[in-house]
Design an enzyme around this catalytic site. Sequence first.
Site, PDB file in Angstrom:
ATOM      1  CE  LYS A 192      -1.858   1.556   4.010  1.00 48.99           C
ATOM      2  NZ  LYS A 192      -1.520   2.976   4.224  1.00 48.99           N
ATOM      3  CG  ASN A 193       2.447   2.788   3.559  1.00 48.22           C
ATOM      4  OD1 ASN A 193       1.267   3.073   3.355  1.00 48.22           O
ATOM      5  ND2 ASN A 193       2.971   2.690   4.770  1.00 48.22           N
ATOM      6  NE  ARG A 215      -1.490  12.962   8.273  1.00 46.30           N
ATOM      7  CZ  ARG A 215      -0.324  13.205   7.735  1.00 46.30           C
ATOM      8  NH1 ARG A 215       0.302  12.280   7.071  1.00 46.30           N
ATOM      9  NH2 ARG A 215       0.265  14.364   7.856  1.00 46.30           N
ATOM     10  CB  CYS A 270      -4.801  11.011  11.581  1.00 46.19           C
ATOM     11  SG  CYS A 270      -3.167  10.452  12.015  1.00 46.19           S
ATOM     12  NE  ARG A 310       0.603  10.298  10.241  1.00 43.97           N
ATOM     13  CZ  ARG A 310       0.198   9.174   9.674  1.00 43.97           C
ATOM     14  NH1 ARG A 310      -0.921   8.617  10.035  1.00 43.97           N
ATOM     15  NH2 ARG A 310       0.909   8.611   8.733  1.00 43.97           N
ATOM     16  N   PRO A 311       1.874  16.840  11.034  1.00 44.69           N
ATOM     17  CG  PRO A 311       3.445  18.290  11.962  1.00 44.69           C
ATOM     18  CD  PRO A 311       2.772  16.967  12.175  1.00 44.69           C
ATOM     19  CG  ASP A 350       3.248   1.626   9.535  1.00 48.36           C
ATOM     20  OD1 ASP A 350       2.820   2.450  10.366  1.00 48.36           O
ATOM     21  OD2 ASP A 350       3.356   1.877   8.323  1.00 48.36           O
ATOM     22  NE  ARG A 390      -7.125   4.093   5.738  1.00 46.44           N
ATOM     23  CZ  ARG A 390      -6.234   4.671   6.532  1.00 46.44           C
ATOM     24  NH1 ARG A 390      -6.495   4.849   7.794  1.00 46.44           N
ATOM     25  NH2 ARG A 390      -5.087   5.093   6.063  1.00 46.44           N
TER      26      ARG A 390
HETATM   27  C1  UD1 Z   1       4.430   7.049   6.393  1.00 50.86           C
HETATM   28  C2  UD1 Z   1       3.581   5.819   6.195  1.00 50.86           C
HETATM   29  C3  UD1 Z   1       3.030   5.344   7.527  1.00 50.86           C
HETATM   30  C4  UD1 Z   1       4.162   5.158   8.552  1.00 50.86           C
HETATM   31  C5  UD1 Z   1       5.022   6.412   8.619  1.00 50.86           C
HETATM   32  C6  UD1 Z   1       6.259   6.226   9.491  1.00 50.86           C
HETATM   33  C7  UD1 Z   1       2.734   6.129   3.949  1.00 50.86           C
HETATM   34  C8  UD1 Z   1       1.564   6.408   3.072  1.00 50.86           C
HETATM   35  N1  UD1 Z   1       2.511   6.140   5.267  1.00 50.86           N
HETATM   36  O1  UD1 Z   1       3.574   8.080   6.892  1.00 50.86           O
HETATM   37  O2  UD1 Z   1       2.348   4.110   7.321  1.00 50.86           O
HETATM   38  O3  UD1 Z   1       3.593   4.921   9.827  1.00 50.86           O
HETATM   39  O4  UD1 Z   1       5.488   6.785   7.305  1.00 50.86           O
HETATM   40  O5  UD1 Z   1       7.022   5.160   9.031  1.00 50.86           O
HETATM   41  O6  UD1 Z   1       3.825   5.855   3.471  1.00 50.86           O
HETATM   42  N2  UD1 Z   1       6.367  15.016  10.433  1.00 50.86           N
HETATM   43  C9  UD1 Z   1       6.367  16.384  10.664  1.00 50.86           C
HETATM   44  N3  UD1 Z   1       6.313  17.232   9.591  1.00 50.86           N
HETATM   45  C10 UD1 Z   1       6.212  16.789   8.306  1.00 50.86           C
HETATM   46  C11 UD1 Z   1       6.230  15.405   8.073  1.00 50.86           C
HETATM   47  C12 UD1 Z   1       6.311  14.543   9.152  1.00 50.86           C
HETATM   48  O7  UD1 Z   1       6.424  16.828  11.818  1.00 50.86           O
HETATM   49  O8  UD1 Z   1       6.146  17.619   7.378  1.00 50.86           O
HETATM   50  C13 UD1 Z   1       6.478  14.069  11.574  1.00 50.86           C
HETATM   51  C14 UD1 Z   1       5.222  13.221  11.750  1.00 50.86           C
HETATM   52  O9  UD1 Z   1       4.237  13.892  12.521  1.00 50.86           O
HETATM   53  C15 UD1 Z   1       5.772  11.991  12.427  1.00 50.86           C
HETATM   54  C16 UD1 Z   1       7.167  11.843  11.797  1.00 50.86           C
HETATM   55  O10 UD1 Z   1       7.485  13.126  11.269  1.00 50.86           O
HETATM   56  O11 UD1 Z   1       5.911  12.213  13.825  1.00 50.86           O
HETATM   57  C17 UD1 Z   1       7.264  10.813  10.694  1.00 50.86           C
HETATM   58  O12 UD1 Z   1       6.184  10.987   9.808  1.00 50.86           O
HETATM   59  P1  UD1 Z   1       6.246  10.571   8.264  1.00 50.86           P
HETATM   60  O13 UD1 Z   1       7.419   9.736   7.992  1.00 50.86           O
HETATM   61  O14 UD1 Z   1       6.067  11.821   7.450  1.00 50.86           O
HETATM   62  O15 UD1 Z   1       4.918   9.700   8.128  1.00 50.86           O
HETATM   63  P2  UD1 Z   1       4.045   9.598   6.839  1.00 50.86           P
HETATM   64  O16 UD1 Z   1       4.907   9.804   5.657  1.00 50.86           O
HETATM   65  O17 UD1 Z   1       2.806  10.413   7.003  1.00 50.86           O
END
Ligand code: UD1
Length: 416
Positions: free
Chosen positions: A22-23, A92, A116, A121-122, A304, A396
């Site tokens: 999925k990811n 997201r 979420c 998750r910003p 995950d 999902r």
């Molecule tokens: C992706 C995965 C999700 C997995 C996560 C961490 C997908 C579609 N989803 O989510 O399944 O749990 O990686 O391995 O691939 N953060 C910020 N600012 C930003 C971006 C991130 O503060 O602009 C923080 C997030 O709140 C979190 C951390 O960074 O605490 C890691 O998040 P991130 O790696 O971005 O997660 P996703 O890409 O949303």
Amino acid sequence: MDKLLIAGGARLSGEIAISGAKNAALPILCSALLTREPVTYTNVPRLNDIGTLLRLLEQMGVKVSREDDTVTLDASGVDNPVASYEMVKTMRASILVLGPLVARFGEARVSLPGGCAIGARPVDQHIKGLQAMGATVTVEHGYVHAKVPRLKGARIFTDMVTVTGTENLMMAACLADGETVIENAAREPEVVDLANCLVAMGAQISGAGGDVIRIRGVQALHGATHRVMPDRIETGTYLCAAAVTGGEVRLTGTSASYLDAVIDKLMDAGCEVIAERDAIRLKAPARLTAVSLRTSPYPAFPTDMQAQFMALNAVADGTAVIRETIFENRFMHAVELQRLGADIKIDGNTAFVKGVERLQGATVMATDLRASASLIIAGLVAEGETTVERIYHLDRGYERLEEKLGALGARVTRLR
Ligand code: UD1
């Protein structure tokens, strides 16, 4: 709302095939926005999140054709570079259209995802990266609005390791003027799979899989065919399910090479794990040993898989300490596992799980995708029947879950 009824106690055994990731599929399907030519993807999992993304792409003017696990996208007629709140709030990952849209059309309006269940998750790092590439980014009425005649190559350092942030910026950089360097990049295999797909489309990328990725922008990308990598989290989930039931399974169409940290923990717990070329075999002992872990970006233990290992530790011999370092609110499955008789104490981002001899079936509620998986795993070893409510979360991210578990001998029924 659908529920799953699980009759606990069956030992899992047999063989099932793992689906596409999925990811990996989510960013890869978004990359079709970068070209006027059709792109074909195989091994695309049939999941609700993929359906949501395809609907979003259709709203923008992408032509979608889908047959089984093959999807062809034609983004030559895109006329509406907008991702509405209605779409983004349900998933997201819709933010992944931002980079490709700005890169190809010079403009995009994408709803802010908001919070979420597992935390704030910003997307500030996605925005910061696009600004570094010269885009003017404003946030108005809940939407990120990015505009630029053509993105320019830049040096980008993300404050934390972000998976979708790295993917968004890597896609954007493919059509930028000059070279972009992403430092502190995510090293997840899904980032590498996306890079492979982009390279097949004519992008010039090096370093994916390491923490510095270099992208030399080109004028245009072209059509290609790409096979999506296997889902390492689905793989890990079935390995855990087999492990807690003292089972013996073979998972095909997947690879142990993406799962070192997870397999290491399963072996510490007492399982025998054999890596084959495109399959993994696991044989579990009668009772598992507790394993402590700490989640971190790849190649360390994935967040995950944290919930599934909490379920595993709930019935293991000993006490495990689980530290969650990626998301601030990702222990919601703990209270539900306690309803099944698990002995878990939470202190901030640390959970102390003392294994019990037996869990007892009860009605529990799924709160997010991986939390749902942990409740299913617990239900498989609980005495009597467990009902898992709100399983739309599972739909999902797990393709044909009851069918696959059933093929391994689990007694799982969907109640509509
Ligand atoms: C992706 C995965 C999700 C997995 C996560 C961490 C997908 C579609 N989803 O989510 O399944 O749990 O990686 O391995 O691939 N953060 C910020 N600012 C930003 C971006 C991130 O503060 O602009 C923080 C997030 O709140 C979190 C951390 O960074 O605490 C890691 O998040 P991130 O790696 O971005 O997660 P996703 O890409 O949303």
